[in-house]
Design a protein around this motif. Structure first.
Motif, PDB file in Angstrom:
ATOM      1  N   ASP A 210      -3.370  -4.583  -9.203  1.00  0.00           N
ATOM      2  CA  ASP A 210      -2.638  -4.015 -10.340  1.00  0.00           C
ATOM      3  C   ASP A 210      -1.702  -2.903  -9.885  1.00  0.00           C
ATOM      4  N   GLY A 211      -1.083  -3.117  -8.724  1.00  0.00           N
ATOM      5  CA  GLY A 211      -0.155  -2.138  -8.172  1.00  0.00           C
ATOM      6  C   GLY A 211       0.658  -2.783  -7.068  1.00  0.00           C
ATOM      7  N   SER A 212       1.886  -2.319  -6.856  1.00  0.00           N
ATOM      8  CA  SER A 212       2.773  -2.966  -5.904  1.00  0.00           C
ATOM      9  C   SER A 212       2.741  -2.302  -4.533  1.00  0.00           C
ATOM     10  N   SER A 213       2.892  -3.120  -3.514  1.00  0.00           N
ATOM     11  CA  SER A 213       3.020  -2.690  -2.124  1.00  0.00           C
ATOM     12  C   SER A 213       1.915  -1.734  -1.672  1.00  0.00           C
TER      13      SER A 213
ATOM     14  N   ASN B 261      -1.192   2.381  -3.528  1.00  0.00           N
ATOM     15  CA  ASN B 261      -0.121   1.447  -3.861  1.00  0.00           C
ATOM     16  C   ASN B 261       1.214   2.185  -3.816  1.00  0.00           C
TER      17      ASN B 261
ATOM     18  N   GLY C 185       4.437   1.176  -3.816  1.00  0.00           N
ATOM     19  CA  GLY C 185       5.557   0.800  -4.654  1.00  0.00           C
ATOM     20  C   GLY C 185       5.560   1.449  -6.020  1.00  0.00           C
ATOM     21  N   CYS C 186       4.390   1.491  -6.667  1.00  0.00           N
ATOM     22  CA  CYS C 186       4.296   2.045  -8.016  1.00  0.00           C
ATOM     23  C   CYS C 186       3.656   3.426  -8.046  1.00  0.00           C
TER      24      CYS C 186
ATOM     25  N   SER D 281       0.263   4.526  -7.226  1.00  0.00           N
ATOM     26  CA  SER D 281      -1.040   4.568  -7.889  1.00  0.00           C
ATOM     27  C   SER D 281      -2.160   4.323  -6.894  1.00  0.00           C
TER      28      SER D 281
ATOM     29  N   ARG E 134      -7.758   2.266 -12.278  1.00  0.00           N
ATOM     30  CA  ARG E 134      -6.519   2.599 -11.578  1.00  0.00           C
ATOM     31  C   ARG E 134      -6.044   3.967 -12.039  1.00  0.00           C
TER      32      ARG E 134
ATOM     33  N   GLN F  23      -2.701   6.300 -12.066  1.00  0.00           N
ATOM     34  CA  GLN F  23      -1.261   6.327 -11.856  1.00  0.00           C
ATOM     35  C   GLN F  23      -0.814   7.741 -11.506  1.00  0.00           C
TER      36      GLN F  23
ATOM     37  N   THR G 176       2.058  10.651 -11.019  1.00  0.00           N
ATOM     38  CA  THR G 176       3.314  10.984 -11.686  1.00  0.00           C
ATOM     39  C   THR G 176       4.012  12.090 -10.899  1.00  0.00           C
TER      40      THR G 176
ATOM     41  N   HIS H  14       4.883   7.754  -4.716  1.00  0.00           N
ATOM     42  CA  HIS H  14       4.661   6.722  -3.701  1.00  0.00           C
ATOM     43  C   HIS H  14       3.367   7.047  -2.954  1.00  0.00           C
TER      44      HIS H  14
END
Length: 345
Positions: free
Chosen positions: A92-95, A110, A112-113, A115, A134, A136, A138, A151
């Motif tokens: 549930d997160g990119s890269s 992660n 990309g996003c 997180s 997860r 996130q 900020t 990142h």
């Protein structure tokens, strides 16, 4: 170190970028006297397994899939060839660029996003079918191109095992977390110098200090770590190069020697390894040596040897370390296209 139960062989595991022609997950035999690596097998069923982590018992290897979709996978490594222990699990997160085991979960950073994801680890070492939570990140930083958002670049437990620590290049900060009902929960966020771009963190063996290598400036931030309160206090920032780089330096890996006397870093833009002596008031740069390849993405230490995964030259180089000075001496290399990391048990 992980060992084959039948042959008693010492092993290492190497990650690579399959999108750049890499062989995927590579198993290598390690010569204990020389540190030399001999390739044994490769498995290419997971796209871009750029970072790896081994279970404490050495039986299960975990790998991120650093793709836009983002996933993590577990492998049995009791034989010569890693065998999948279930299907890859979306994070549930990119890269995702890094992962670490913490409190019965596998955490991924992660990039990309921005997180951190938690995936439960089953008693047999396999992964649950889905993440349990997860967090996130900020925020942003002053670098227009690299810090427009968060990142997350690394996540790992602290030496006490009480906390998980994530390093965010985009927000110039380190987050200290716990788990709440299987989800990463923020305990404290520590701001580092704006524009420094923190990438990876390594703890001193005594558990009282942490060293953060910065990607956007060629420096290490020395911090005091208090495990009792889960707090990180930046103290000073030390250069990892003897002069200003000709262009962007892109520091990458950081390792603390097992005896706590030295810190080593890798810098991709200069293709060097730096030696920093640990002193009472912080660190002191004592010199640099060539990494033996091009674009050292990751650095590891084991058994008195230092290993660099050189992504663009496609090899893993190893170095014997002088016990007195901490200076690495190039001893050899093995070909691994698009190498991204090497881990040992």
């Amino acid at each position: 170190m992980a060992q084959d139960g039948r042959a008693g062989r010492r092993r290492a595991f190497i990650g690579s970028f399959t999108a750049a022609g890499g062989p995927g997950l590579v198993t290598a035999q390690v010569a204990p006297d020389t540190g030399a690596l001999t390739l044994v097998s490769a498995v290419q069923d997971l796209p871009d397994p750029s970072y790896l982590a081994l279970s404490p018992d050495g039986h299960t290897l975990y790998a991120v899939s650093e793709t836009a979709e983002g996933a993590v996978a577990a492998y049995r490594v009791t034989g010569d060839r890693p065998e999948p222990a279930g299907a890859p699990v979306p994070v549930d997160g990119s890269s995702p660029t890094h992962l670490g085991l913490y409190a019965g979960h596998l955490l991924t950073a992660n990039y990309g996003c921005g997180s951190v994801t938690a995936v439960p680890v089953r008693p047999d070492g396999a992964l649950a079918a889905a993440p349990s939570g997860r967090l996130q990140h900020t925020g942003s930083g002053p670098h227009d191109r690299r810090q427009r958002g968060p990142h997350a670049h690394q996540v790992q437990p602290d030496p006490s095992g009480r906390w998980a620590v994530s390093v965010d290049l985009g927000t110039d900060s380190v987050r200290v977390c716990t788990l709440a009902d299987g989800s990463p929960a923020l305990h404290r966020e520590i701001a580092l110098r704006p524009g420094s771009g923190p990438r990876h963190l390594a703890f001193h063996p005594d558990g009282g200090y942490a060293y953060v290598v910065n990607e956007l400036t060629p420096t290490v931030t020395v911090c005091r770590w208090d495990a009792a309160s889960g707090s990180l206090k930046p103290l000073t920032e030390v250069p990892v190069l003897p002069g200003a780089p000709a262009g962007d330096a892109y520091p990458s890996g950081i390792v603390v020697s097992p005896d706590g006397r030295f810190v080593w870093t890798a810098t991709r833009g200069e293709d060097v390894l730096s030696v920093l002596a640990v002193e009472a008031d912080g660190l002191r740069l004592t010199g640099t040596v060539p990494c033996g390849g091009h674009w050292p993405r990751a650095l590891a230490e084991h058994g008195g040897f230092l290993y660099a995964a050189n992504e663009r030259s496609g090899d893993v180089t190893w170095f014997a370390v002088d016990e007195t000075t901490g200076v690495p001496r190039y001893d050899g290399s093995v070909r691994v296209t698009a190498a991204s990391c090497v881990v040992f048990g």
